[in-house]
Design a protein around this motif. Structure first.
Motif, PDB file in Angstrom:
ATOM      1  N   ILE A   1       0.908  -1.234  -0.040  1.00  0.00           N
ATOM      2  CA  ILE A   1      -0.164   0.017  -0.264  1.00  0.00           C
ATOM      3  C   ILE A   1       0.759   1.309  -0.089  1.00  0.00           C
ATOM      4  CG2 ILE A   1      -1.534   1.222   1.304  1.00  0.00           C
ATOM      5  CD1 ILE A   1      -2.843  -1.227   2.112  1.00  0.00           C
ATOM      6  N   ILE A   2       1.895   1.249   0.969  1.00  0.00           N
ATOM      7  CA  ILE A   2       2.860   2.407   0.959  1.00  0.00           C
ATOM      8  C   ILE A   2       3.413   2.560  -0.344  1.00  0.00           C
ATOM      9  CG2 ILE A   2       4.809   3.371   2.005  1.00  0.00           C
ATOM     10  CD1 ILE A   2       3.926   1.952   4.683  1.00  0.00           C
ATOM     11  N   LEU A   3       4.162   1.609  -0.797  1.00  0.00           N
ATOM     12  CA  LEU A   3       4.842   1.604  -2.289  1.00  0.00           C
ATOM     13  C   LEU A   3       3.982   2.262  -3.366  1.00  0.00           C
ATOM     14  CD1 LEU A   3       7.810   0.895  -2.730  1.00  0.00           C
ATOM     15  CD2 LEU A   3       7.150  -1.258  -3.640  1.00  0.00           C
ATOM     16  N   GLY A   4       2.897   1.596  -3.572  1.00  0.00           N
ATOM     17  CA  GLY A   4       1.931   1.932  -4.465  1.00  0.00           C
ATOM     18  C   GLY A   4       1.219   3.322  -4.274  1.00  0.00           C
ATOM     19  N   GLY A   5       0.952   3.548  -3.024  1.00  0.00           N
ATOM     20  CA  GLY A   5       0.367   4.749  -2.632  1.00  0.00           C
ATOM     21  C   GLY A   5       1.173   5.983  -3.030  1.00  0.00           C
ATOM     22  N   MET A   6       2.434   5.787  -2.380  1.00  0.00           N
ATOM     23  CA  MET A   6       3.454   6.795  -2.398  1.00  0.00           C
ATOM     24  C   MET A   6       3.853   7.263  -4.026  1.00  0.00           C
ATOM     25  SD  MET A   6       3.919   8.464   0.256  1.00  0.00           S
ATOM     26  CE  MET A   6       2.506   7.934   1.372  1.00  0.00           C
ATOM     27  N   MET A   7       4.036   6.140  -4.744  1.00  0.00           N
ATOM     28  CA  MET A   7       4.463   6.639  -6.136  1.00  0.00           C
ATOM     29  C   MET A   7       3.067   7.189  -6.829  1.00  0.00           C
ATOM     30  SD  MET A   7       7.347   5.342  -6.542  1.00  0.00           S
ATOM     31  CE  MET A   7       8.478   4.565  -7.529  1.00  0.00           C
TER      32      MET A   7
ATOM     33  N   LEU B   1      12.368   6.003  -0.287  1.00  0.00           N
ATOM     34  CA  LEU B   1      11.232   5.289  -0.307  1.00  0.00           C
ATOM     35  C   LEU B   1      11.158   4.634   1.085  1.00  0.00           C
ATOM     36  CD1 LEU B   1      10.290   3.090  -3.483  1.00  0.00           C
ATOM     37  CD2 LEU B   1       8.747   4.811  -2.169  1.00  0.00           C
ATOM     38  N   THR B   2      12.450   4.195   1.584  1.00  0.00           N
ATOM     39  CA  THR B   2      12.817   3.509   2.590  1.00  0.00           C
ATOM     40  C   THR B   2      12.403   4.410   4.097  1.00  0.00           C
ATOM     41  OG1 THR B   2      14.645   2.583   1.665  1.00  0.00           O
ATOM     42  CG2 THR B   2      14.165   1.924   3.841  1.00  0.00           C
ATOM     43  N   THR B   3      12.461   5.747   3.918  1.00  0.00           N
ATOM     44  CA  THR B   3      11.932   6.599   4.863  1.00  0.00           C
ATOM     45  C   THR B   3      10.524   6.357   5.323  1.00  0.00           C
ATOM     46  OG1 THR B   3      13.207   8.390   3.475  1.00  0.00           O
ATOM     47  CG2 THR B   3      11.884   8.976   5.325  1.00  0.00           C
TER      48      THR B   3
END
Lengths: 182, 413
Positions: free
Chosen positions: B14-20, B96-98
């Motif tokens: 969710i974070i990866l997709g959402g942030m991108m 992203l890791t942040t």
């Protein structure tokens, strides 16, 4: 040049006022300007138009410099007298005229062929200024497109047809020669 | 164990997709806002492909992405190939890791994922909306990662083997390193007041004590300005000042590699907004609305409300980021450095001292303590600001000094 050169005139910067020193008042001022413009745009006050959907308004079509036209006189004949003044004045050398003896009694010459290379033209309007009989004029047509270079060589017929298309909206310019506008 | 793995996997997805996606759409928002501020319309034509539906240009990020993917992945011959390829990966990974330690909301009440096991009564547990829950040094991790992002910039600038890129990378590293200090000083006050390095705990402490943006306004301003500089946003976008450096450290990059740099930049901005909101503007907390602090009493409604409040605040901060971009001109490099070292650093230390004194002598939970803390915070802000402004006005003149003779100038050099 060195900084102590006597030829340099040094100008002092205006001193920062308290507002400038404090940073914040000027920052708020800048942000307010930004906000005002954004609010204006969101309220529909934009200055650009969505071009293909919406035609732009040309301020004064009579002084706009777009596609050329060759004017006709009252009898429907081409006004041009093939004097070559426009071709001489043209800085881009885009006008090509072949003169011939006129079939009409009121003038000596007329253009057998009159070709303007619209791709070479820089739309400076010098031909219009140079013409002694107001035969060549620039119209307010701005959407000039073509599929080939040959298509963009406007010959006499095409330039005359531009006149037919625009004569109602844009009358000829010089009143002394039958035109209505100044 | 399965539950934990699944949970974490879903959160990361969710974070990866959402942030991108967010980064892509913030590009669109930025372009639209730029247009509005400049009295233009902005990109509004790309909608659903193949139809005439325009959707206010919401298809634009998709078109941009496709364009970047289809572009030739061109590598100039004069670059250092290994480092050239690594640089965008480093910077994107760090950005992203942040988000691993940044909470995306509060909690989700009793919730069960995974295969039900026969004979085991498991009612599930509260799911924390953070990819790596229970890391109590979250802020330190964020700082470590943002320092790694500097490596991406330096590597990109150096490996490009191009003077403009190199200068851009150099400037960027100097700027980011200089502004780490005020950034940490701004955060230190918060950490001191909340007594924790965990962002979730800090948010909860704000719910009890009051938002730190109000309690420590000086620290908030120092942190805000430093965050702008860290995200390389205007007025601090010197690393890629187009007029001077073409594209800055990513001049030699094209296609997907360039996209990674640009996305990382937007991710930095989003991360900065998250930090601003969660450290100073109360995170998901809004008085009287976002419910009880007790974890056991949380309902789906409050959970959703908290997410909404948090995202709304972050959106507001990002809009502020974008407005500031068109309000202020860029700093010159010497102004940037003197701002960091001569103004922000002392102000940050002043704030830290004030917070320490207040913490020592008052109880922040009581009404009395709150009033004292707020009063001290604002007095320190006004006093410190006046002191700095009057003693250290902005230098705009960068011409050579006339009161020195040339021999003296030479001697100084």
């Amino acid at each position: 040049m060195k900084p102590d050169d006597p030829n340099i005139t040094w100008i002092e910067e205006p001193k920062l006022g308290l507002a400038g020193m404090l940073y914040l008042p000027l920052f708020v001022q800048g942000l307010t300007t930004t906000f005002k413009h954004m609010a204006k745009s969101l309220g529909g006050g934009v200055v650009t138009v969505s071009y293909p959907d919406e035609e732009p308004k040309i301020g004064n079509p009579l002084i706009y410099r777009g596609v050329h036209r060759l004017n006709k006189d009252e009898q429907g004949r081409v006004k041009c007298v093939a004097c070559f003044l426009c071709a001489t004045a043209c800085p881009a050398h885009c006008i090509d005229i072949i003169a011939a003896e006129s079939p009409w009694p009121d003038r000596e010459k007329y253009p057998q062929s009159f070709v303007i290379d619209e791709l070479r033209c820089i739309y400076c309007g010098m031909c219009e200024e140079a013409c002694p009989v107001d035969a060549v004029e620039l119209t307010s047509l701005y959407n000039l497109t073509g599929r080939s270079r040959e298509e963009m060589m406007f010959d006499k017929e095409k330039l005359l047809s531009v006149y037919d298309a625009t004569k109602d909206k844009e009358p000829m310019k010089s009143p002394a020669l039958g035109g209505t506008a100044t | 164990m399965t539950q934990l793995l699944l949970e974490t996997g879903i959160k990361i997805a969710i974070i990866l997709g959402g942030m991108m996606t967010a980064a892509a759409y913030f590009v669109l928002l930025e372009r639209r806002m730029a247009a509005w501020v400049q009295d233009r319309i902005g990109p509004n034509r790309v909608g659903i492909p193949g139809t005439k539906v325009r959707l206010f240009g919401l298809g634009q990020p998709l078109a941009d992405g496709i364009k970047f993917i289809l572009k030739e992945n061109y590598t100039p011959a004069h670059v250092n190939h290994a480092l050239y390829a690594i640089a965008p990966v480093v910077i994107l990974t760090a950005a992203l890791t942040t988000f691993v330690v940044i909470p995306m909301g509060s909690l989700i009440p009793h919730f069960k994922v995974g295969v039900p096991q026969v004979g085991v009564v498991d009612s599930g547990h509260n799911v924390e909306m953070i990819a790596a829950p229970g890391i109590d040094v979250g802020l330190i991790l964020i700082f470590a990662l943002s320092s790694i992002a500097v490596y991406g910039v330096i590597l990109g600038g150096w490996s490009s083997n191009n003077k403009y890129s190199f200068l851009g990378g150099l400037r960027s590293s100097a700027q980011l390193i200089a502004y780490e200090l005020p950034l940490s000083l701004g955060i230190l006050g918060v950490v001191l007041a909340a007594g924790s390095l965990d962002i979730d705990t800090i948010t909860k402490a704000q719910a009890v004590q009051g938002w730190y943006g109000i309690l420590q306004p000086l620290g908030f301003i120092v942190f805000l300005i430093a965050a702008f500089a860290e995200a390389s946003r205007l007025p601090f976008d010197l690393p890629e000042a187009e007029q001077e450096l073409i594209g800055g450290y990513h001049t030699e990059y094209a296609g997907m590699k360039l996209l990674l740099f640009l996305v990382a930049e937007f991710l930095h901005m989003i991360a900065a907004s998250f930090l601003i909101v969660q450290l100073f503007l109360g995170g998901w907390h809004l008085p009287f609305i976002t419910g009880d602090l007790d974890n056991e009493k949380i309902t789906w409604f409050t959970a959703a409300l908290r997410i909404g409040v948090l995202q709304a605040k972050i959106f507001g901060v990002i809009v502020f980021f974008m407005l500031v971009r068109w309000s202020w001109p860029r700093f010159r490099f010497d102004q940037l450095m003197s701002l960091a070292w001569k103004i922000m650093l002392p102000l940050g230390i002043l704030n830290l001292v004030a917070v320490a004194v207040v913490q020592e002598f008052t109880k922040p939970e009581t009404l009395n303590g709150k009033v004292i803390a707020i009063a001290v915070g604002w007095i320190v802000l006004v006093a410190g600001w006046l002191c700095m402004a009057l003693s250290n006005p902005l230098v705009t003149d960068n011409r050579p000094r006339r009161d020195l003779s040339l021999a003296e100038v030479d001697a100084q050099i």
